[in-house]
Scaffold this active site. Structure first.
Site, short mmCIF file in Angstrom:
data_model
loop_
_atom_site.label_atom_id
_atom_site.label_comp_id
_atom_site.label_asym_id
_atom_site.label_seq_id
_atom_site.Cartn_x
_atom_site.Cartn_y
_atom_site.Cartn_z
N GLU A 26 68.53 29.47 31.14
CA GLU A 26 67.35 30.19 32.07
C GLU A 26 67.32 28.51 32.64
OE1 GLU A 26 63.72 32.24 30.84
OE2 GLU A 26 63.78 32.86 33.01
N ASN A 71 62.67 35.70 33.06
CA ASN A 71 62.16 36.53 34.02
C ASN A 71 62.07 35.91 35.89
OD1 ASN A 71 59.92 36.98 31.94
ND2 ASN A 71 58.35 35.65 32.06
N ASN A 171 65.79 41.78 33.36
CA ASN A 171 65.05 40.99 31.56
C ASN A 171 63.76 42.58 31.47
OD1 ASN A 171 64.65 39.04 30.28
ND2 ASN A 171 62.96 38.33 31.36
N GLU A 172 63.89 42.39 30.66
CA GLU A 172 61.85 42.65 30.05
C GLU A 172 61.23 43.22 31.21
OE1 GLU A 172 59.58 38.88 28.58
OE2 GLU A 172 60.85 39.04 27.00
N TYR A 243 59.45 36.11 19.38
CA TYR A 243 59.05 35.03 19.83
C TYR A 243 57.64 34.52 18.51
CZ TYR A 243 61.34 34.19 23.83
OH TYR A 243 62.71 33.87 24.52
N GLU A 291 66.71 37.26 22.78
CA GLU A 291 65.59 36.20 22.33
C GLU A 291 65.39 35.96 21.42
OE1 GLU A 291 62.66 35.61 26.16
OE2 GLU A 291 64.63 36.11 27.48
N GLN A 351 65.76 29.19 23.60
CA GLN A 351 66.57 29.00 24.57
C GLN A 351 67.33 28.09 23.86
OE1 GLN A 351 65.52 29.04 28.64
NE2 GLN A 351 63.86 30.07 28.58
O1 AHR Z 1 62.07 32.58 26.97
C1 AHR Z 1 60.95 32.33 27.67
C2 AHR Z 1 61.07 33.49 28.49
O2 AHR Z 1 60.53 34.60 27.37
C3 AHR Z 1 61.85 34.49 29.16
O3 AHR Z 1 61.86 34.17 30.74
C4 AHR Z 1 61.22 36.19 29.39
O4 AHR Z 1 62.76 37.42 28.83
C5 AHR Z 1 60.50 35.73 27.83
O5 AHR Z 1 59.58 36.61 28.12
#
Ligand code: AHR
Length: 505
Positions: A26, A71, A171-172, A243, A291, A351
């Site tokens: 990103e 984001n 995205n999201e 995550y 992600e 990432q």
């Molecule tokens: O990877 C970091 C962020 O985590 C990304 O921009 C977003 O899509 C997610 O919340």
């Protein structure tokens, strides 16, 4: 401790899509600027890309990469990044409160991706923009010539279209933090119409619609149901994000979060099936886990910083120092993706460079592999082919997030040529070695090609690789396994991740 494992050549889960080992990068922090792109770096090529980073990237054999956000994409104007560099505007990136110089845009990134041997997977902005912008972007990238956008690309020195096949629809969009956040139905409608427009360009385009930002969102999993009810027939994948972390310093619970992820995948699989049945749809859609990673070491601190800082350019952000424990966790998560490869066709490590990444850099200095580089590399290199069903009989434990969790975590893959099997095995126990007996039926006589191990000592769980000491946590050769006919026996060290490669016949 003792465990038995049974595998049979004919008991398969699915053909693994190579894109299970994809990545994400990103425009944020030092991922692009100071990560892959640093024109003043001693290793930079004529395009400004760091060759030392490229070399580490190539070592991962990444099939596809999602770009440019995240984001970031939800307020991004892709046209800012095309044409002569000196004419490109500097903008404020609202997602990460940073300054975006636009010195890297789609054509620059395409040069990098081609050099790295990676297919691009592009995201369109459905936050501040919509169908019109998505349509223009696809035409710029994919149409050969003779139209406004394709000729503009050609005037920028790119004669051949990129033929980008994978497009992410925002995205999201469920997240209140997202610029242009929407309600499920509203987004589902927009995604449906955008997907139709994007696919109208032909060339076998596939689209990914946004699922929940994670399985803890209050709207999960109804978000997925509502969105899919609007667009099921016109999309190909639904995204999952998750995550992980171990802030409570409870390693076994950390490892058990992989079971939780299995339930997440299973639940979304159920939602997909429900909507398919409800709509009497003919098409199948799959999961794009676009992600995933460990993100907790500096998360709180980072968040405090970027919410208040004064629009810096390429600030250090989310630069996690991954340790041995994280590497074992990542190996386990990849095992889960292999076991769920009937549902999950694409997964992107989030990432790739500097930002929650397997590769780190110092500006003007070296690049190095973090601990998680290795399990990701092993899975990408040796985890392609057919996922095999694995029956495991192992001692278990109970954790906060899951009950009856196996100490032994195994995934197995038969390579595409049928000539070798890779077994990824984790002994999650912090102190005890694991005696394993693996019966591999239907393969004839096997021989060990290689056994690589990470770990073996839980007291080193928090050791990380650094710029000065990049090789503190790396794989080493294992020597405690042997094979007799189709039976693999031996011992896995406590708190360890192993990759065992066996030749068939
Ligand atoms: O990877 C970091 C962020 O985590 C990304 O921009 C977003 O899509 C997610 O919340």
């Amino acid at each position: 401790m003792k465990s038995t494992v049974t595998i049979h050549r004919d008991f398969t889960i699915a053909r693994i899509d190579d894109r299970l080992y994809a990545a994400f990068i990103e425009h944020m922090g030092r991922a692009i600027y100071g990560g892959i792109y640093e024109p003043d770096h001693p290793t930079a090529n004529a395009h400004g890309f760091r060759q030392d980073v490229l070399e580490l990237v190539r070592g991962l054999n990444i099939p596809a990469i999602r770009y440019p956000g995240g984001n970031f994409v939800s307020a991004y104007k892709w046209e800012d990044g095309i044409g002569p560099r000196e004419d490109r505007p500097v903008r404020l990136d609202l997602a990460w409160r940073s300054k975006e110089t636009n010195q890297v845009g789609i054509n620059d990134f395409a040069v990098w991706a081609k050099d790295a041997g990676i297919e691009m997977m592009l995201a369109v902005n459905l936050g501040t923009r919509g169908i019109e912008d998505a349509r223009n972007f696809v035409e710029y990238c994919n149409h050969p010539s003779g139209t406004y956008w394709s000729d503009l690309r050609r005037s920028h020195g790119v004669a051949d279209p990129y033929g980008v096949k994978m497009w992410c629809l925002g995205n999201e969009m469920d997240g209140p933090w997202q610029i242009g956040h929407m309600e499920a139905k509203e987004y589902g409608r927009l995604a449906d119409e955008t997907s139709k427009a994007v696919k109208a360009f032909g060339g076998g385009i596939e689209t990914v619609v946004c699922g929940s930002s994670n399985d803890e969102m209050p709207s999960y999993p109804d978000w997925e149901r509502q969105v899919l009810e609007e667009c099921y027939e016109n999309v190909d994948y639904i995204s999952l994000h998750k995550y992980f972390g171990n802030s409570s310093r409870d390693t076994l619970n950390y490892f058990a979060k992989i079971e939780e992820t299995g339930r997440y995948i299973q639940s979304i699989g159920g939602v997909i099936d429900y909507v398919k049945a409800k709509k009497r749809a003919k098409n199948d859609i799959y999961i794009c886990f676009d992600e995933w990673n460990v993100w907790y070491h500096n998360r709180e601190e980072d968040s405090k910083n970027w919410h208040s800082w004064d629009w810096p350019e390429a600030p250090a952000l989310l630069e996690e120092d991954y340790n041995l424990e994280d590497a074992i966790f990542v190996g386990g998560l990849l095992n889960e993706f292999i076991r769920r490869s009937d549902r999950v066709k694409i997964a992107c490590i989030a990432q790739l460079v500097n930002v929650i990444a397997p590769i780190r850099t110092k500006t003007g200095g070296p690049a190095w592999a973090t601990t998680i580089y290795y399990p990701y590399q092993f899975a990408s290199l040796y985890g392609r082919g057919t996922a095999l069903n694995v029956a495991v009989d192992s001692p278990q434990y109970n954790a906060h997030v899951a009950q009856d969790v196996n100490y032994l975590d195994v995934a197995a893959v038969l390579t595409p040529d049928g000539k070798s099997i890779t077994v990824f095995a984790i002994n999650r126990h912090l102190e005890e070695e694991m005696d394993v007996n693996m019966a591999l039926h239907g393969f004839g006589d096997l021989t060990v090609i290689d056994h690589q191990v990470m770990g073996g000592d839980a007291s080193k769980a928090r050791i990380a690789n650094t710029a000065d000491q990049p090789d503190l946590v790396i794989p080493r050769k294992g020597d405690k396994l042997s094979v007799d006919g189709g039976e693999l026996t031996g011992r896995l060290p406590a708190f360890s991740y192993s990759v065992i490669r066996l030749a068939v016949g």
